[in-house]
Design a protein around this motif. Sequence first.
Motif, PDB file in Angstrom:
ATOM      1  N   TRP A  15       0.800  -1.221   0.000  1.00 40.74           N
ATOM      2  CA  TRP A  15       0.000   0.000   0.000  1.00 40.74           C
ATOM      3  C   TRP A  15       0.839   1.281   0.000  1.00 40.74           C
ATOM      4  CZ3 TRP A  15      -4.717  -0.524  -1.539  1.00 40.74           C
ATOM      5  CH2 TRP A  15      -5.385  -1.731  -1.312  1.00 40.74           C
ATOM      6  N   LEU A  40      -4.404   3.920  -5.079  1.00 36.70           N
ATOM      7  CA  LEU A  40      -5.263   3.436  -3.988  1.00 36.70           C
ATOM      8  C   LEU A  40      -6.654   3.068  -4.484  1.00 36.70           C
ATOM      9  CD1 LEU A  40      -4.359   5.723  -0.959  1.00 36.70           C
ATOM     10  CD2 LEU A  40      -4.513   3.239  -0.894  1.00 36.70           C
ATOM     11  N   VAL A 327      -9.678   5.793   3.837  1.00 32.90           N
ATOM     12  CA  VAL A 327      -8.252   6.095   3.932  1.00 32.90           C
ATOM     13  C   VAL A 327      -8.152   7.348   4.776  1.00 32.90           C
ATOM     14  CG1 VAL A 327      -6.132   6.653   2.699  1.00 32.90           C
ATOM     15  CG2 VAL A 327      -7.805   5.079   1.672  1.00 32.90           C
ATOM     16  N   LEU A 375      -5.562   2.472   6.155  1.00 34.08           N
ATOM     17  CA  LEU A 375      -6.549   1.946   5.221  1.00 34.08           C
ATOM     18  C   LEU A 375      -7.472   1.038   6.015  1.00 34.08           C
ATOM     19  CD1 LEU A 375      -7.527   1.346   2.262  1.00 34.08           C
ATOM     20  CD2 LEU A 375      -5.925  -0.563   2.304  1.00 34.08           C
TER      21      LEU A 375
END
Length: 382
Positions: A15, A40, A327, A375
Motif C-alpha cells: 500500500w 489506492l 483512507v 486503510l
Amino acid sequence: MTSPHLISRLRRVDWDFAGCLSESGFSAIHWYPARFASQLPATLIGVLTEPGQVVLDLFVGSGTTLVEAQRLGRDSIGIDVNPIACLVSRAKTLSISANAINKLAEELKQEAVQTLSTMSARDSDLPETVQAKWYTSSVRRDLARLWSFGKGYEGKQKTLFEAAFSAILLPVCRETRHWGYVCDNSTPSGSHGGDVLDRYCQTLDRFSEAYRDRDADLMARFRDVGQIGKTKIICGDARYELSKLPAASIDLVLTSPPYFGVSDYVKAQRLSMEWFGHTIEPLRKNEIGARSKRHRNSAINEYISDLAKCFALVRYSLKPAGACVLVIGESATRESVLTAVKSSIRDVGFELRLDQNRRVSSQRRQAPSIVGEHLLVFTSSR
C-alpha cells in the motif's frame, strides 16, 4: 459479504506503492490538498467491485476515486460541500469520448487566443468578489478577458473551461510561498505572474491527454469505449445528501474523510471561490474537521459525531455484500482520533475487516506531520 479471500488479497498489496509511477494523468491538472494517490482507488475498486457496479465517494475532493471508477468501467457518485471540488471532479469524468474532449479543448484554445488578442479589459472588469491583490496588472487583465468571454459557454464546454480556468489561478498568482498563505488570505509577496494564455492552453492539453489515456485503458479492458461509466456529482453536505440515496444501491464506498484539524479545504480554493462568486464562510462552517475549528473545546466530539452520522447513512445505502473503505490520516501534532473514528463506525453497524498502515511520500504530504495513513476496510455487521 466481502469474502475472506478478497480481504486476504488486500493484505498482500504494497500500500506504500513504493517506486510506483503510474499516477493518473488527471492528478496534476488542478491543485488540491491531500489528494488520493490514484493507485489506492484503482487497486481497491479493481478488487472489490465488478464492471458496471456503483462506487460512492462521500468526500470527493479532486475526484480521484471517480476517475478510477470510470477508467475501470464502473459507475460512480461523488459528494462534496466544496463547489470547486465538484467542478474539478465533474471536468475529469465527462461521459464522452476522448475525441470529443479534444475537439472541445481545441475550440476553447482557439477562442481564447482570439479573445486575448482582440478583447480589451481593465482592472474594473474583475468580478467584485475577486481581490486584485493576488495578481499583477497584466495577469489581472488577461484573466478578466478570459473570464468575461468564458461566461458565454454552456454544458460540457462550460465545465471544461471553468475547470481549466480554476486550475491556472494558483500558478499565475503573486503568492509563491506555501499555499497556506492564500488559504489564510495573507498579503502576497513579490511580483510573480505568468502567461495566462499559455497556462490555460497547457491545462486543456492535459485534459485531452488524460482522457486519451482513459479511453486507451477502456479499450484495452473492454475493447470498446462506447459504454463509459456514468458519474453523478452532488454538491452538498454529505450529512444530508446521503439520506437521498436509495437503500442498498451502492456496491462500494471508498473515501478519504477530512483529516481532523489539518486543512481547510474550502479556504484552500480561495482564488477560485472568489472568481466563481462562492462565499467561503458558510461553506467553511459546514466543513467536517476543518483546521479553523481545531481550537474549539468540542472540536473532536463534533468531528466524530459528524462522521458517525455520515456512515450511518452510508450503511443504509450500501448493499449487504458491499464494502466501506476509508483512507484516513492524522497529524502527529493533533490529538489522535483514529480509535474513536473506528469505534463510531462500528457503533453504526459495521465490522472492521482490515486495518492497514501505509506511508505517505514526502511529495504528497499536505503537512510535514502527516507521514502515514490507515486503510480501513469495513463490511456490514448484520
